[in-house]
Design an enzyme around this catalytic site. Structure first.
Site, PDB file in Angstrom:
ATOM      1  N   ASP A  84     -42.955  -5.864 -14.071  1.00 53.81           N
ATOM      2  CA  ASP A  84     -41.721  -6.376 -14.669  1.00 53.81           C
ATOM      3  C   ASP A  84     -41.566  -7.857 -14.344  1.00 53.81           C
ATOM      4  O   ASP A  84     -42.262  -8.415 -13.479  1.00 53.81           O
ATOM      5  CB  ASP A  84     -40.527  -5.569 -14.126  1.00 53.81           C
ATOM      6  N   LYS A  85     -40.608  -8.466 -15.044  1.00 52.37           N
ATOM      7  CA  LYS A  85     -40.226  -9.857 -14.799  1.00 52.37           C
ATOM      8  C   LYS A  85     -38.731  -9.868 -14.556  1.00 52.37           C
ATOM      9  O   LYS A  85     -37.989  -9.098 -15.203  1.00 52.37           O
ATOM     10  CB  LYS A  85     -40.578 -10.661 -16.061  1.00 52.37           C
ATOM     11  N   HIS A  86     -38.271 -10.679 -13.625  1.00 53.94           N
ATOM     12  CA  HIS A  86     -36.824 -10.798 -13.426  1.00 53.94           C
ATOM     13  C   HIS A  86     -36.446 -12.280 -13.342  1.00 53.94           C
ATOM     14  O   HIS A  86     -37.050 -13.029 -12.584  1.00 53.94           O
ATOM     15  CB  HIS A  86     -36.397 -10.111 -12.122  1.00 53.94           C
ATOM     16  N   SER A  87     -35.463 -12.666 -14.132  1.00 56.12           N
ATOM     17  CA  SER A  87     -34.960 -14.047 -14.043  1.00 56.12           C
ATOM     18  C   SER A  87     -33.637 -14.035 -13.296  1.00 56.12           C
ATOM     19  O   SER A  87     -32.841 -13.106 -13.453  1.00 56.12           O
ATOM     20  CB  SER A  87     -34.731 -14.638 -15.432  1.00 56.12           C
ATOM     21  N   THR A 124     -28.788  -9.815 -20.698  1.00 63.14           N
ATOM     22  CA  THR A 124     -29.854  -9.303 -21.573  1.00 63.14           C
ATOM     23  C   THR A 124     -29.365  -8.084 -22.369  1.00 63.14           C
ATOM     24  O   THR A 124     -29.633  -7.961 -23.565  1.00 63.14           O
ATOM     25  CB  THR A 124     -31.081  -8.924 -20.710  1.00 63.14           C
ATOM     26  N   ARG A 172     -18.678  -7.744  -3.634  1.00 60.96           N
ATOM     27  CA  ARG A 172     -19.079  -9.157  -3.454  1.00 60.96           C
ATOM     28  C   ARG A 172     -18.422 -10.033  -4.511  1.00 60.96           C
ATOM     29  O   ARG A 172     -17.987 -11.145  -4.230  1.00 60.96           O
ATOM     30  CB  ARG A 172     -20.597  -9.275  -3.529  1.00 60.96           C
ATOM     31  N   SER A 187     -29.916  -7.134  -3.408  1.00 60.38           N
ATOM     32  CA  SER A 187     -29.326  -6.614  -4.643  1.00 60.38           C
ATOM     33  C   SER A 187     -30.361  -6.603  -5.774  1.00 60.38           C
ATOM     34  O   SER A 187     -30.557  -5.592  -6.449  1.00 60.38           O
ATOM     35  CB  SER A 187     -28.117  -7.488  -5.002  1.00 60.38           C
ATOM     36  N   LYS A 191     -32.978  -2.892  -7.052  1.00 63.84           N
ATOM     37  CA  LYS A 191     -33.046  -2.336  -8.406  1.00 63.84           C
ATOM     38  C   LYS A 191     -34.476  -2.410  -8.964  1.00 63.84           C
ATOM     39  O   LYS A 191     -34.952  -1.489  -9.608  1.00 63.84           O
ATOM     40  CB  LYS A 191     -32.083  -3.082  -9.326  1.00 63.84           C
ATOM     41  N   LYS A 192     -35.147  -3.528  -8.694  1.00 65.04           N
ATOM     42  CA  LYS A 192     -36.510  -3.685  -9.227  1.00 65.04           C
ATOM     43  C   LYS A 192     -37.458  -2.701  -8.547  1.00 65.04           C
ATOM     44  O   LYS A 192     -38.304  -2.091  -9.193  1.00 65.04           O
ATOM     45  CB  LYS A 192     -36.992  -5.130  -9.020  1.00 65.04           C
TER      46      LYS A 192
HETATM   47  N1  URA Z   1     -28.282 -10.412  -9.782  1.00 65.83           N
HETATM   48  C1  URA Z   1     -28.170  -9.272  -9.062  1.00 65.83           C
HETATM   49  O1  URA Z   1     -28.566  -8.200  -9.503  1.00 65.83           O
HETATM   50  N2  URA Z   1     -27.616  -9.354  -7.836  1.00 65.83           N
HETATM   51  C2  URA Z   1     -27.173 -10.503  -7.287  1.00 65.83           C
HETATM   52  O2  URA Z   1     -26.703 -10.488  -6.175  1.00 65.83           O
HETATM   53  C3  URA Z   1     -27.290 -11.686  -8.052  1.00 65.83           C
HETATM   54  C4  URA Z   1     -27.856 -11.616  -9.306  1.00 65.83           C
END
Ligand code: URA
Length: 464
Positions: A84-87, A124, A172, A187, A191-192
């Site tokens: 995967d890619k995460h921005s 997204t 938060r 965080s 998830k990733k």
């Molecule tokens: N995206 C997230 O999922 N968590 C964060 O804390 C900041 C950006």
């Protein structure tokens, strides 16, 4: 164990044990630790910092707080590498819509669990859902089936995936504790990593439209992400990329998809070339880490071919159909916003700089974002940009076109837009590189070891 003891320890910069961190995270996920104590611990962590080991343990405990996705397990295991890619968030960032289909067309599985608009940045999922009929709320078995048929899916978090993050993130957001590198790292990665990835490519934004605008902070976050993901067993690199101006020629919901499909159809322009270039580089790193290409140049070549021969476009359209979306919208005059307004240059001169965060807020105010959780967003709201940093514009030359549904949304958006631009009579310094640097594990370790914050308290990182 008692939450108050753990709050006190973090407040006083004494490291928590892995058991203590698991206790906190389990208490967050099951809501057995009250919100006031969780919020106090978050603020203690935000102010005192967490050690690398605590960040690692927090990430793993959050990853394991709910269900996990296992692409290579179950009655019909998938065999291709899951990458995967995460921005980290920006303005006009539609890289997922190109990178995921390119990677899938080259043989990878891309189980992309994405988010919604956050702060000044677009989401997204919000963009994707502007395609009529498209669903992003897939169950894990549906995600597995979608990957089996098309190789990619862009979906929302399920209610049972990383429940601890849902609780902690909402707290938060309400307690000014978002901007902590350690908490951001746990965080994002929880998830990733819950998606069962073999490899991950991170696009960490820096510049006026990023969450961490300062280069050193963004670099530190990138190093933290790479080192934490690698210690959890996922091959990871981070690209530090420029967000000093919107990415591509559009920011909004539907118009970002339209721009992405145009690029997948090999319709290019001067304004979209940086976006195309970044997507190819991100996809190439995915292919390289996923073992599909023996070297980065070979991976880049493979990614370019998938774009040029239309196979990435085919994958994208297959994904839209699999998720229930109507692909005919890409061939008809779907974009009909009620209000269209072209902004003209207020003077002649060079566009020297853009406050990209402010431009992100303009997009949100035009209706692309929400003011309350759960509100619907306007699929047609957004901006088409007609200029990039460094361009010379004559007086009254079009600089951008705004789209909205209600005329009363325009005056504030227009004022914010003009205030976000800096003009100069002389050519500004050339814009920096699109990709500042690429961090692998060795580079990440080096950055973390050099961090002046190490000196703070043994074993602890202050928040920089
Ligand atoms: N995206 C997230 O999922 N968590 C964060 O804390 C900041 C950006």
């Amino acid at each position: 164990m008692h939450p108050i003891d753990l709050i006190r320890k973090t407040r006083d910069r004494q490291p928590l044990t892995p058991e203590e961190i698991r206790f906190l995270v389990a208490g967050a996920a099951s809501e057995t630790i009250p919100a006031d104590q969780l919020a106090a611990w978050l603020m203690a962590a935000r102010l005192s910092g967490l050690s690398l080991d605590e960040i690692h343990q927090l990430t793993l405990a959050m990853r394991d707080s709910g269900e996990r996705f296992h692409p290579h397990a179950g009655p019909q295991p998938l065999t291709a590498p899951a990458v995967d890619k995460h921005s980290t968030g920006g303005v006009g960032d539609k890289t997922s819509f190109l990178v995921a289909p390119i990677a899938a067309a080259c043989g990878l599985l891309v189980p992309m669990i994405s988010g919604r608009a956050l702060g000044h940045t677009g989401g997204t999922l919000d963009k994707l859902e502007s395609i009529p009929g498209l669903r992003t709320a897939l169950s894990l078995p549906q995600l597995h089936a979608a990957l089996r048929s098309t190789g990619l899916a862009i979906v929302s978090q399920t209610p049972t995936l990383v429940p601890a993050d849902r609780i902690l993130y909402a707290l938060r957001d309400r307690t000014a504790t978002v901007d902590s590198p350690g908490l951001i790292c746990a965080s994002i990665l929880s998830k990733k990593l819950a998606a069962g990835l073999d490899a991950l490519v991170l696009d960490v934004k820096t510049g006026s439209g990023a969450f961490l605008t300062d280069f050193a902070q963004a670099r530190y976050l990138a190093a933290l992400l790479v080192s934490t993901a690698e210690s959890a067993g996922t091959r990871t690199v981070a690209l530090l990329t420029d967000m000093n101006q919107p990415l591509g020629s559009a920011a909004g919901n539907w118009i970002e998809l339209a721009e992405s499909v145009a690029l997948l159809r090999n319709q290019r322009s001067r304004l979209t070339d940086p976006l195309r270039d970044l997507c190819l580089q991100l996809a190439a790193w995915m292919l390289h880490l996923g073992g599909v290409a023996p070297s980065l140049p070979a991976a880049l070549d493979r990614a370019e071919r998938a774009l040029a021969d239309g196979s990435a476009l085919d994958r994208f359209l297959a994904m839209v159909r699999t998720q229930g979306g109507d692909t005919t919208v890409f061939d008809r005059d779907f974009h009909q916003p009620a209000v269209t307004h072209t902004l003209l240059a207020p003077r002649s001169g060079y566009l020297a700089a853009q406050d990209t965060t402010a431009l992100g807020w303009v997009v949100q105010r035009l209706g692309a974002g929400r003011t309350q959780p759960g509100e619907p967003v306007d699929p047609h709201a957004g901006i088409h940009f007609h200029a990039r940093n460094g361009d010379f514009l004559a007086l009254d030359q079009p600089i951008a076109t705004l789209y909205a549904s209600h005329p009363e949304q325009l005056p504030e958006a227009i004022a914010l837009f003009h205030a976000a631009l800096t003009w100069s009579d002389t050519p500004p310094a050339p814009t920096g590189p699109l990709v500042h640097s690429v961090l692998d594990l060795a580079a990440a370790r080096q950055i973390l070891s050099e961090s002046p914050t190490q000196a703070h308290t043994p074993g602890h990182h202050a928040v920089i």
